[in-house]
Enzyme design. Structure first.
Site, PDB file in Angstrom:
ATOM      1  N   ARG A  86       0.820  -1.213   0.000  1.00 41.69           N
ATOM      2  CA  ARG A  86       0.000   0.000   0.000  1.00 41.69           C
ATOM      3  C   ARG A  86       0.853   1.261   0.000  1.00 41.69           C
ATOM      4  O   ARG A  86       0.306   2.361  -0.031  1.00 41.69           O
ATOM      5  CB  ARG A  86      -0.870   0.008   1.254  1.00 41.69           C
ATOM      6  CG  ARG A  86      -2.376  -0.191   0.997  1.00 41.69           C
ATOM      7  CD  ARG A  86      -3.021  -0.134   2.348  1.00 41.69           C
ATOM      8  NE  ARG A  86      -4.435  -0.017   2.382  1.00 41.69           N
ATOM      9  CZ  ARG A  86      -5.289  -1.032   2.538  1.00 41.69           C
ATOM     10  NH1 ARG A  86      -4.864  -2.264   2.556  1.00 41.69           N
ATOM     11  NH2 ARG A  86      -6.571  -0.809   2.673  1.00 41.69           N
ATOM     12  N   ARG A 125     -21.494  -1.446   2.690  1.00 37.92           N
ATOM     13  CA  ARG A 125     -20.882  -2.774   2.844  1.00 37.92           C
ATOM     14  C   ARG A 125     -21.206  -3.355   4.222  1.00 37.92           C
ATOM     15  O   ARG A 125     -21.164  -2.659   5.227  1.00 37.92           O
ATOM     16  CB  ARG A 125     -19.370  -2.612   2.671  1.00 37.92           C
ATOM     17  CG  ARG A 125     -18.622  -3.908   2.704  1.00 37.92           C
ATOM     18  CD  ARG A 125     -17.308  -3.784   2.001  1.00 37.92           C
ATOM     19  NE  ARG A 125     -16.313  -2.990   2.706  1.00 37.92           N
ATOM     20  CZ  ARG A 125     -15.046  -2.894   2.308  1.00 37.92           C
ATOM     21  NH1 ARG A 125     -14.641  -3.503   1.227  1.00 37.92           N
ATOM     22  NH2 ARG A 125     -14.195  -2.154   2.989  1.00 37.92           N
ATOM     23  N   ARG A 158     -18.184  -2.621   9.202  1.00 38.54           N
ATOM     24  CA  ARG A 158     -16.836  -2.399   9.740  1.00 38.54           C
ATOM     25  C   ARG A 158     -16.719  -0.977  10.264  1.00 38.54           C
ATOM     26  O   ARG A 158     -17.244  -0.043   9.661  1.00 38.54           O
ATOM     27  CB  ARG A 158     -15.800  -2.629   8.635  1.00 38.54           C
ATOM     28  CG  ARG A 158     -15.402  -4.073   8.484  1.00 38.54           C
ATOM     29  CD  ARG A 158     -14.581  -4.333   7.248  1.00 38.54           C
ATOM     30  NE  ARG A 158     -13.508  -3.378   7.007  1.00 38.54           N
ATOM     31  CZ  ARG A 158     -12.641  -3.482   6.003  1.00 38.54           C
ATOM     32  NH1 ARG A 158     -12.725  -4.495   5.165  1.00 38.54           N
ATOM     33  NH2 ARG A 158     -11.700  -2.589   5.824  1.00 38.54           N
ATOM     34  N   ARG A 169      -9.681   7.372   4.314  1.00 31.49           N
ATOM     35  CA  ARG A 169      -8.994   6.257   3.639  1.00 31.49           C
ATOM     36  C   ARG A 169      -8.732   6.603   2.170  1.00 31.49           C
ATOM     37  O   ARG A 169      -7.685   6.264   1.628  1.00 31.49           O
ATOM     38  CB  ARG A 169      -9.837   4.978   3.738  1.00 31.49           C
ATOM     39  CG  ARG A 169      -9.939   4.471   5.167  1.00 31.49           C
ATOM     40  CD  ARG A 169     -10.868   3.290   5.273  1.00 31.49           C
ATOM     41  NE  ARG A 169     -10.280   2.093   4.691  1.00 31.49           N
ATOM     42  CZ  ARG A 169     -10.964   0.964   4.486  1.00 31.49           C
ATOM     43  NH1 ARG A 169     -12.239   0.892   4.786  1.00 31.49           N
ATOM     44  NH2 ARG A 169     -10.357  -0.082   3.984  1.00 31.49           N
TER      45      ARG A 169
HETATM   46  P1  AMP Z   1      -8.405  -3.372   4.175  1.00 28.88           P
HETATM   47  O1  AMP Z   1      -9.229  -4.486   4.717  1.00 28.88           O
HETATM   48  O2  AMP Z   1      -7.395  -3.836   3.145  1.00 28.88           O
HETATM   49  O3  AMP Z   1      -9.232  -2.233   3.674  1.00 28.88           O
HETATM   50  O4  AMP Z   1      -7.534  -2.819   5.393  1.00 28.88           O
HETATM   51  C1  AMP Z   1      -8.129  -2.280   6.562  1.00 28.88           C
HETATM   52  C2  AMP Z   1      -7.124  -1.413   7.308  1.00 28.88           C
HETATM   53  O5  AMP Z   1      -5.983  -2.210   7.690  1.00 28.88           O
HETATM   54  C3  AMP Z   1      -6.530  -0.264   6.501  1.00 28.88           C
HETATM   55  O6  AMP Z   1      -7.362   0.880   6.475  1.00 28.88           O
HETATM   56  C4  AMP Z   1      -5.235  -0.021   7.258  1.00 28.88           C
HETATM   57  O7  AMP Z   1      -5.469   0.644   8.489  1.00 28.88           O
HETATM   58  C5  AMP Z   1      -4.783  -1.444   7.600  1.00 28.88           C
HETATM   59  N1  AMP Z   1      -3.952  -2.027   6.526  1.00 28.88           N
HETATM   60  C6  AMP Z   1      -4.263  -3.088   5.714  1.00 28.88           C
HETATM   61  N2  AMP Z   1      -3.267  -3.327   4.850  1.00 28.88           N
HETATM   62  C7  AMP Z   1      -2.317  -2.401   5.089  1.00 28.88           C
HETATM   63  C8  AMP Z   1      -1.053  -2.098   4.494  1.00 28.88           C
HETATM   64  N3  AMP Z   1      -0.566  -2.823   3.452  1.00 28.88           N
HETATM   65  N4  AMP Z   1      -0.341  -1.067   4.999  1.00 28.88           N
HETATM   66  C9  AMP Z   1      -0.799  -0.337   6.045  1.00 28.88           C
HETATM   67  N5  AMP Z   1      -1.982  -0.543   6.639  1.00 28.88           N
HETATM   68  C10 AMP Z   1      -2.744  -1.567   6.172  1.00 28.88           C
END
Ligand code: AMP
Length: 218
Positions: A86, A125, A158, A169
């Site tokens: 990311r 969602r 969530r 985000r």
């Molecule tokens: P997601 O389910 O991929 O939307 O991730 C949910 C949250 O987890 C994100 O908003 C970040 O706070 C954290 N997160 C997930 N993947 C990463 C990553 N590669 N780098 C940093 N934070 C992450």
């Protein structure tokens, strides 16, 4: 195949990953799912990630890099990375770890969705806290409103899918994650851009159609 699925929050990465895994049989490795499992287990990693996640901020690179490179060691039959890398620093660390063992990413699938579509998608969602199945109140409804189709019970929203956190985000996506595509363009990687602002089945058909070409060439 070793793949990365990129795209803004709410682009449908998790949904498309499931279709990719069903078809090609590699491992789905979602950094968000791993973090949520760590939180549910009450681990130190989960506790340290909590505040960042609930406010829509990125968890620090060193924590994520260690967690994901460690988890990937078991995925010998290939994988699709979802939500990682990311940041450019995460991409560089991933490439370094892969080249140390003579491996590389075969393709990056980049799901493209305009910002204005994202808010409606994410705030609608709902997900099952037990099995992880994801639904949407408008276009991926469960059979019974608010209940998981797999018989697990109540669906939840969530904490990071509220309008305020979604806006944060998206801001972070543009500031830090969009540059990951540019990073992979610079390394000469195969980038597959897919219009993800279409019906889910059409997005899936586009993604699988492109991946079939790679699969057949292997
Ligand atoms: P997601 O389910 O991929 O939307 O991730 C949910 C949250 O987890 C994100 O908003 C970040 O706070 C954290 N997160 C997930 N993947 C990463 C990553 N590669 N780098 C940093 N934070 C992450």
């Amino acid at each position: 195949m070793r793949l990365i699925l990129l795209g803004p929050p709410g682009a449908g990465k998790g949904t498309q990953c499931k279709h990719v895994v069903d078809k090609y049989g590699m491992k789905h490795m979602s950094s968000g799912d791993i973090l949520r499992a760590e939180r549910a287990a009450g681990s130190d990693l989960g506790k340290s990630a909590q505040g960042y996640m609930d406010s829509g901020k990125l968890v620090p690179d060193d924590v994520i890099i260690g967690m994901m490179i460690g988890a990937m060691k078991d995925a010998t039959g290939g994988y699709v990375l979802d939500g990682f890398p990311r940041t450019v620093a995460q991409g560089e660390a991933l490439d370094k770890a892969l080249s140390a063992v003579g491996e590389k990413i075969d393709a990056i699938v980049n799901l493209q969705v305009p910002d204005e579509v994202i808010d409606a998608r994410m705030t609608g969602r709902r997900s099952c806290p037990k099995c992880g199945q994801v639904y949407h109140i408008l276009n991926m409804k469960p059979a019974v409103e608010g209940q998981c189709d797999n018989g697990c019970g109540e669906l939840v929203q969530r904490a990071d899918d509220t309008s305020e956190v979604v806006a944060n985000r998206l801001k972070i996506y543009h500031e830090q994650t969009a540059a990951v595509v540019g990073y992979y363009e610079g390394t000469g990687s195969l980038i597959i851009n897919v219009d993800a602002n279409q019906a889910v089945d059409d997005v899936t058909a586009s993604v699988l159609g492109e991946l079939d070409k790679i699969d057949q060439a292997e």
